[in-house]
Motif scaffolding. Sequence first.
Motif, mmCIF file in Angstrom:
data_model
loop_
_atom_site.group_PDB
_atom_site.id
_atom_site.type_symbol
_atom_site.label_atom_id
_atom_site.label_comp_id
_atom_site.label_asym_id
_atom_site.label_seq_id
_atom_site.Cartn_x
_atom_site.Cartn_y
_atom_site.Cartn_z
ATOM 1 N N GLY A 1 -4.080 9.656 2.474
ATOM 2 C CA GLY A 1 -4.283 10.461 3.667
ATOM 3 C C GLY A 1 -4.984 11.767 3.343
ATOM 4 N N LYS B 1 5.552 2.194 5.470
ATOM 5 C CA LYS B 1 4.608 3.309 5.481
ATOM 6 C C LYS B 1 5.342 4.494 6.111
ATOM 7 N N LYS C 1 -2.330 15.345 6.744
ATOM 8 C CA LYS C 1 -1.702 14.130 7.291
ATOM 9 C C LYS C 1 -1.515 13.109 6.165
ATOM 10 N N ARG C 2 -0.500 13.345 5.322
ATOM 11 C CA ARG C 2 -0.230 12.488 4.174
ATOM 12 C C ARG C 2 0.708 11.345 4.574
ATOM 13 N N HIS C 3 0.527 10.209 3.929
ATOM 14 C CA HIS C 3 1.377 9.040 4.104
ATOM 15 C C HIS C 3 1.744 8.498 2.726
ATOM 16 N N LYS D 1 9.908 11.366 8.627
ATOM 17 C CA LYS D 1 10.455 10.023 8.857
ATOM 18 C C LYS D 1 11.695 9.807 7.993
ATOM 19 N N THR E 1 0.401 7.008 -2.418
ATOM 20 C CA THR E 1 0.254 8.052 -1.407
ATOM 21 C C THR E 1 -1.204 8.091 -0.978
ATOM 22 N N GLU F 1 5.686 8.983 6.737
ATOM 23 C CA GLU F 1 5.022 10.281 6.825
ATOM 24 C C GLU F 1 6.103 11.350 6.898
#
Length: 83
Positions: free
Chosen positions: A29, A47, A33-35, A52, A27, A49
Motif C-alpha cells: 500500500g 487482508k 493507506k497500508r495493508h 481492524k 505488507t 488495515e
Amino acid sequence: MSENQKVATAATKKNELRLDRLSLIGTFGTETKRHALLRHSSGRISKVEMGKRIAGQQVVAIADGAVFLKTSTGTRRLEMPEG
C-alpha cells in the motif's frame, strides 16, 4: 532487497513461516493507506488495515515488513520471515 523480493524468497524456503500461529505474509500500500496479509493457523488468509481486529487483537500499526497488534497484555509485533 525489495518487499516483493523478500516475500518471493520467503515463500520458497522451507520452514520459514510458522504455520501454528498467526503469521505476517506481507505488507503493501501507500504511506497513508497500508495493508497487510496475515495467515491464520487454520491456513485462512486475511487482508487487514489499521484499526481492524484480527484473532482478538487490534491492528495499531503497519510498517514495511511488520505489523503491530494491540493485545490484552500489550503490543505484539509480527515480522516477515528473514529472507
